[in-house]
Design a protein around this motif. Structure first.
Motif, PDB file in Angstrom:
ATOM      1  N   TYR A  22      24.203   8.581 -26.252  1.00 30.77           N
ATOM      2  CA  TYR A  22      24.598   9.710 -26.575  1.00 30.77           C
ATOM      3  C   TYR A  22      25.309  10.407 -25.904  1.00 30.77           C
ATOM      4  CZ  TYR A  22      21.711   9.471 -31.435  1.00 30.77           C
ATOM      5  OH  TYR A  22      21.197   8.835 -31.714  1.00 30.77           O
ATOM      6  N   ARG A  23      24.207  10.583 -24.401  1.00 34.66           N
ATOM      7  CA  ARG A  23      24.453  11.681 -23.497  1.00 34.66           C
ATOM      8  C   ARG A  23      26.213  11.078 -22.952  1.00 34.66           C
ATOM      9  NH1 ARG A  23      20.309  12.449 -18.674  1.00 34.66           N
ATOM     10  NH2 ARG A  23      21.799  13.123 -18.504  1.00 34.66           N
ATOM     11  N   SER A  79      28.601  12.455 -25.306  1.00 31.62           N
ATOM     12  CA  SER A  79      28.572  13.983 -25.368  1.00 31.62           C
ATOM     13  C   SER A  79      29.834  13.983 -24.074  1.00 31.62           C
ATOM     14  CB  SER A  79      27.072  14.694 -24.669  1.00 31.62           C
ATOM     15  OG  SER A  79      27.584  15.707 -24.712  1.00 31.62           O
ATOM     16  N   HIS A  80      29.921  12.827 -22.763  1.00 30.35           N
ATOM     17  CA  HIS A  80      30.592  13.915 -21.925  1.00 30.35           C
ATOM     18  C   HIS A  80      31.804  13.136 -22.256  1.00 30.35           C
ATOM     19  CE1 HIS A  80      31.966  13.451 -17.361  1.00 30.35           C
ATOM     20  NE2 HIS A  80      32.559  12.729 -18.101  1.00 30.35           N
ATOM     21  N   HIS A  82      25.940  16.103 -27.459  1.00 31.18           N
ATOM     22  CA  HIS A  82      24.471  15.745 -26.903  1.00 31.18           C
ATOM     23  C   HIS A  82      23.684  17.150 -26.440  1.00 31.18           C
ATOM     24  CE1 HIS A  82      21.329  14.826 -24.399  1.00 31.18           C
ATOM     25  NE2 HIS A  82      20.638  13.717 -25.490  1.00 31.18           N
ATOM     26  N   HIS A 134      23.332  17.144 -23.232  1.00 28.01           N
ATOM     27  CA  HIS A 134      22.384  16.475 -21.714  1.00 28.01           C
ATOM     28  C   HIS A 134      23.671  15.853 -21.563  1.00 28.01           C
ATOM     29  CE1 HIS A 134      19.191  19.166 -21.091  1.00 28.01           C
ATOM     30  NE2 HIS A 134      19.035  18.715 -22.491  1.00 28.01           N
ATOM     31  N   PRO A 135      25.238  15.862 -21.191  1.00 27.23           N
ATOM     32  CA  PRO A 135      26.063  14.800 -21.063  1.00 27.23           C
ATOM     33  C   PRO A 135      26.069  14.260 -19.881  1.00 27.23           C
ATOM     34  CG  PRO A 135      27.537  17.159 -20.580  1.00 27.23           C
ATOM     35  CD  PRO A 135      26.007  17.245 -21.465  1.00 27.23           C
ATOM     36  N   LEU A 136      26.414  13.225 -19.629  1.00 25.46           N
ATOM     37  CA  LEU A 136      26.277  12.288 -18.691  1.00 25.46           C
ATOM     38  C   LEU A 136      27.779  10.956 -18.485  1.00 25.46           C
ATOM     39  CD1 LEU A 136      23.823  10.991 -16.444  1.00 25.46           C
ATOM     40  CD2 LEU A 136      23.923   9.584 -18.344  1.00 25.46           C
ATOM     41  N   ALA A 182      25.568   6.227 -15.796  1.00 26.49           N
ATOM     42  CA  ALA A 182      25.162   5.624 -17.048  1.00 26.49           C
ATOM     43  C   ALA A 182      25.013   4.414 -16.558  1.00 26.49           C
ATOM     44  CB  ALA A 182      26.386   6.510 -18.088  1.00 26.49           C
TER      45      ALA A 182
END
Length: 178
Positions: free
Chosen positions: A64-65, A68-69, A75, A77-79, A84
């Motif tokens: 998810y994170r 999102s990024h 989400h 809180h992007p990562l 990751a």
């Protein structure tokens, strides 16, 4: 000797009563042992099912994170994938023992549903590793993951003889605005 013969029916009654009492205690102890053993195994299976779900959810949360990024998921809180990758590897390593335990102790249906769920989760991981930026395709994967998770939970609940359903899709209560 006639006194012994006169007391023989009473003696036979005592022996029969003692044997009956012994049989009742043995039967009761056996039933209690079986109930306790069943409860222990149900607790162990619940633990195995929960551990496996938790291990998969770690990968799901990371995807998810990363999505999102990439702009495919909202989400908060992007990562970046670079950050990751070690976390995804760690989640995969942690998932292996719980998967093996699930195969050993889980019901056939729960194991089959777990395989469906993990296949979708691996597809989500592939999506973010490839750096895809397709929100529609991501939403399709999310819907598949949710359906697979629901199937797994339904199989688990059936195996543990719990009532059907879960509240993950229940609407959240409204929060009063001050």
């Amino acid at each position: 000797m006639s006194a012994f013969i006169q007391q023989l029916p009473a003696l036979i009654g005592v022996v029969i009563g003692a044997l009956g009492s012994y049989a009742a205690v043995v039967r009761s102890d056996r039933a209690r042992f079986l109930r306790e053993r069943t409860a222990r195994w149900e607790e162990r299976r619940l633990s195995v099912y929960s551990d496996y779900a938790r291990s998969l959810k770690k990968t799901v949360a990371l995807t998810y994170r990363v999505a999102s990024h990439l702009g495919a998921d909202p989400h908060p809180h992007p990562l970046p994938m670079a950050e990751a990758q070690p976390l995804l590897a760690e989640a995969a390593v942690a998932r292996e023992p719980s998967g093996e335990t699930l195969i050993m102790l889980g019901s056939k249906e729960a194991v089959e549903k777990a395989r469906v769920w993990v296949a979708v989760v691996l597809e989500m991981e592939r999506f973010v590793r490839e750096g895809r930026r397709e929100p529609e395709a991501w939403q399709t994967l999310l819907a598949q993951q949710r359906a697979a998770r629901e199937g797994y939970y339904a199989a688990v609940r059936s195996d543990l003889e719990l009532p059907p359903g879960h509240g993950a899709r229940a609407p959240l209560p409204s929060v009063p605005v001050a």
